[in-house]
Scaffold this active site. Structure first.
Site, PDB file in Angstrom:
ATOM      1  N   GLY A  30       0.805  -1.210   0.000  1.00 48.45           N
ATOM      2  CA  GLY A  30       0.000   0.000   0.000  1.00 48.45           C
ATOM      3  C   GLY A  30       0.835   1.255   0.000  1.00 48.45           C
ATOM      4  N   CYS A  75     -14.688   2.032 -28.374  1.00 51.12           N
ATOM      5  CA  CYS A  75     -16.045   2.579 -28.424  1.00 51.12           C
ATOM      6  C   CYS A  75     -16.647   2.657 -27.030  1.00 51.12           C
ATOM      7  CB  CYS A  75     -16.896   1.768 -29.389  1.00 51.12           C
ATOM      8  SG  CYS A  75     -16.288   1.983 -31.067  1.00 51.12           S
ATOM      9  N   GLU A  76     -16.012   3.441 -26.219  1.00 52.17           N
ATOM     10  CA  GLU A  76     -16.431   3.820 -24.870  1.00 52.17           C
ATOM     11  C   GLU A  76     -15.793   5.191 -24.685  1.00 52.17           C
ATOM     12  OE1 GLU A  76     -17.676   1.779 -22.187  1.00 52.17           O
ATOM     13  OE2 GLU A  76     -17.688  -0.129 -23.268  1.00 52.17           O
ATOM     14  N   GLY A  79       3.622  -4.117  -4.812  1.00 51.86           N
ATOM     15  CA  GLY A  79       3.526  -4.264  -6.260  1.00 51.86           C
ATOM     16  C   GLY A  79       3.881  -2.939  -6.905  1.00 51.86           C
TER      17      GLY A  79
HETATM   18  C1  LIG Z   1      -2.489  -6.336  -4.647  1.00 54.15           C
HETATM   19  C2  LIG Z   1      -1.853  -6.837  -3.437  1.00 54.15           C
HETATM   20  C3  LIG Z   1      -0.604  -6.331  -3.049  1.00 54.15           C
HETATM   21  C4  LIG Z   1       0.127  -5.228  -3.775  1.00 54.15           C
HETATM   22  O1  LIG Z   1      -0.481  -3.990  -3.638  1.00 54.15           O
HETATM   23  P1  LIG Z   1       0.216  -2.667  -4.251  1.00 54.15           P
HETATM   24  O2  LIG Z   1      -0.710  -1.560  -3.976  1.00 54.15           O
HETATM   25  O3  LIG Z   1       0.414  -2.899  -5.718  1.00 54.15           O
HETATM   26  O4  LIG Z   1       1.549  -2.517  -3.601  1.00 54.15           O
HETATM   27  C5  LIG Z   1      -0.038  -6.892  -1.915  1.00 54.15           C
HETATM   28  N1  LIG Z   1      -0.649  -7.877  -1.225  1.00 54.15           N
HETATM   29  C6  LIG Z   1      -1.843  -8.380  -1.579  1.00 54.15           C
HETATM   30  C7  LIG Z   1      -2.458  -9.465  -0.775  1.00 54.15           C
HETATM   31  C8  LIG Z   1      -2.483  -7.878  -2.696  1.00 54.15           C
HETATM   32  O5  LIG Z   1      -3.688  -8.374  -3.030  1.00 54.15           O
END
Ligand SMILES: *Cc1c(COP(=O)(O)O)cnc(C)c1O
Length: 410
Positions: free
Chosen positions: A227, A337-338, A270
């Protein structure tokens, strides 16, 4: 991406040359940025045992997974298919955590067969798991600490109506299930959502997890999810990772002392790892003046990058083929087409038909969320590392689009 002699480049590789060679739309990733972000995290939590699980749903090209492995990372997966891709990329089962939501016990059994770490997020499946495996297969439990956070309702997972995790208010029930089925709980997990700015939010979540942890005696790790907020808009604030690292390390060390054992701290970023590394390069097909605005219509759309439409996400846009053109205001739209608007009222160097635009921060949740809507091909992907650009996914073809269809006489 930097401008050098009127030419936008990554690590000495000209982006316009890449478009000439591989066509548009094209995803381009700068692996040096992946490396930089990974190392920033590792360094921020320098003085405790920390394990970075890259959340591969953000960008799942197998070459990116292999690159993260080379950096020393582990893997966070949310489906059995991601587990399989992770194993193919060379990750050891012990370095893969599988955190699904609302999957069947059969899929979880399949993950056990593959030997990966399992993270369960509801009591029903946890009880079934316990009845099958008892203490023969360790498990991690996903807790929902009910912390409100995140930039958007769709990406915040800690709220009271959220489908994710086992509520912290069900702790007693959780303990009963664990005790009666003799489960071996080796990890506790929380993931409160995306785009959390404030170190305090993490620390509040951490405190809740530390308290809960005292009820489980076999723990080996605590997983704080992800997050971390990254910069999309130039005015965006970002999570101060270094400050967060210092604060969490301190409270984690105090917890371990209390708990009587040195545990591993796990994060599963991520976006933080791959958002900034990626660009989506698109070609301007049409400049269309209407009574209200000037549209720049490009050869891509929500089928290739859905974040602006789905999350109201801001993606910075640069005209990379006319860097010294006079700045004018455009609304950049796709060819689907949106109403697939990439950006309203953007000040861009004059855009002419044929110009190449770069959408920034397209590394995370770009290609992985793309589709074949309007029967369009998904873009090719290029990875740049140490001055070399390599094609890591070819563009699709009409055969690809039709390959799973079965033509019948009706
Ligand atoms: C999607 C997800 C993440 C990664 O979240 P980011 O915001 O891309 O860092 C980590 N852990 C779980 C369980 C997720 O579903």
């Amino acid at each position: 991406m930097e401008l050098s002699n009127g030419n936008y480049q990554i690590d000495g590789v000209s982006l316009l040359d890449l478009c000439k060679e591989y066509g548009t739309p094209l995803y381009v990733y700068d692996a040096n940025i992946i490396e930089r972000q990974y190392n920033r995290l590792i360094n921020a939590f320098g003085n405790i045992k920390v394990d970075i699980h890259y959340a591969c749903k953000a960008l799942n090209n197998i070459n990116v997974l292999k690159f993260v492995k080379k950096l020393g990372g582990s893997l966070d997966t949310v489906s059995i298919q991601e587990v399989q891709i992770g194993l193919k990329a060379g990750f050891a089962p012990k370095d893969i955590l599988y955190t699904p939501n609302c999957v069947s016990i059969d899929e979880i059994k399949a993950a056990v067969e593959l030997g990966v770490n399992i993270n369960i997020d509801n009591l029903s499946i946890l009880e079934q798991f316990g009845n099958i495996y008892r203490n023969t297969y360790p498990v991690c439990v996903r807790i929902n600490p009910h912390i409100m956070a995140g930039g958007n309702q769709k990406i915040s997972t800690g709220h009271i109506d959220s489908k994710f995790g086992i509520s912290i208010y069900q702790l007693r029930h959780l303990e009963r299930v664990v005790k009666s089925t003799k489960l071996k709980v080796v990890g506790l997990h929380m993931h409160t959502g995306s785009d959390i700015l404030d170190a305090e939010v993490f620390l509040r979540g951490a405190d809740i997890l530390f308290d809960a942890a005292q009820n489980f005696k076999d723990l080996e790790y605590l997983d704080f999810g992800s997050g971390f907020k990254v910069k999309y808009h130039e005015n965006d604030n970002t999570t101060n990772i270094e400050d967060l690292g210092e604060k969490i390390s301190e409270s984690f060390k105090a917890f371990c002392k209390d708990y009587g054992k040195e545990l591993t701290l796990v994060f599963e970023p991520g976006k933080f790892i791959v958002s900034e590394c990626g660009y989506l390069l698109v070609k301007t097909n049409v400049i269309k003046q209407t009574t209200a605005t000037v549209f720049a219509g490009v050869d891509s759309g929500q089928n290739h990058l859905i974040r602006p439409m789905m999350y109201d996400a801001y993606h910075h846009i640069t005209n990379i083929s006319n860097p010294s053109g006079t700045e004018r205001i455009y609304t950049v739209v796709g060819y689907i087409c949106e109403t697939d608007t990439f950006g309203w009222d953007r000040k861009l160097n004059e855009v002419r038909e044929g110009d190449i635009l770069a959408l920034h921060n397209a590394g995370a949740y770009g290609h992985t969320m793309s589709s074949n809507y309007n029967s369009r091909f998904r873009p090719a992907e290029v990875l740049i590392y140490n001055g070399n650009a390599t094609l890591i996914r070819r563009r699709e073809t009409l055969e690809d689009l039709l390959s799973t269809q079965i033509e019948v006489e009706i």
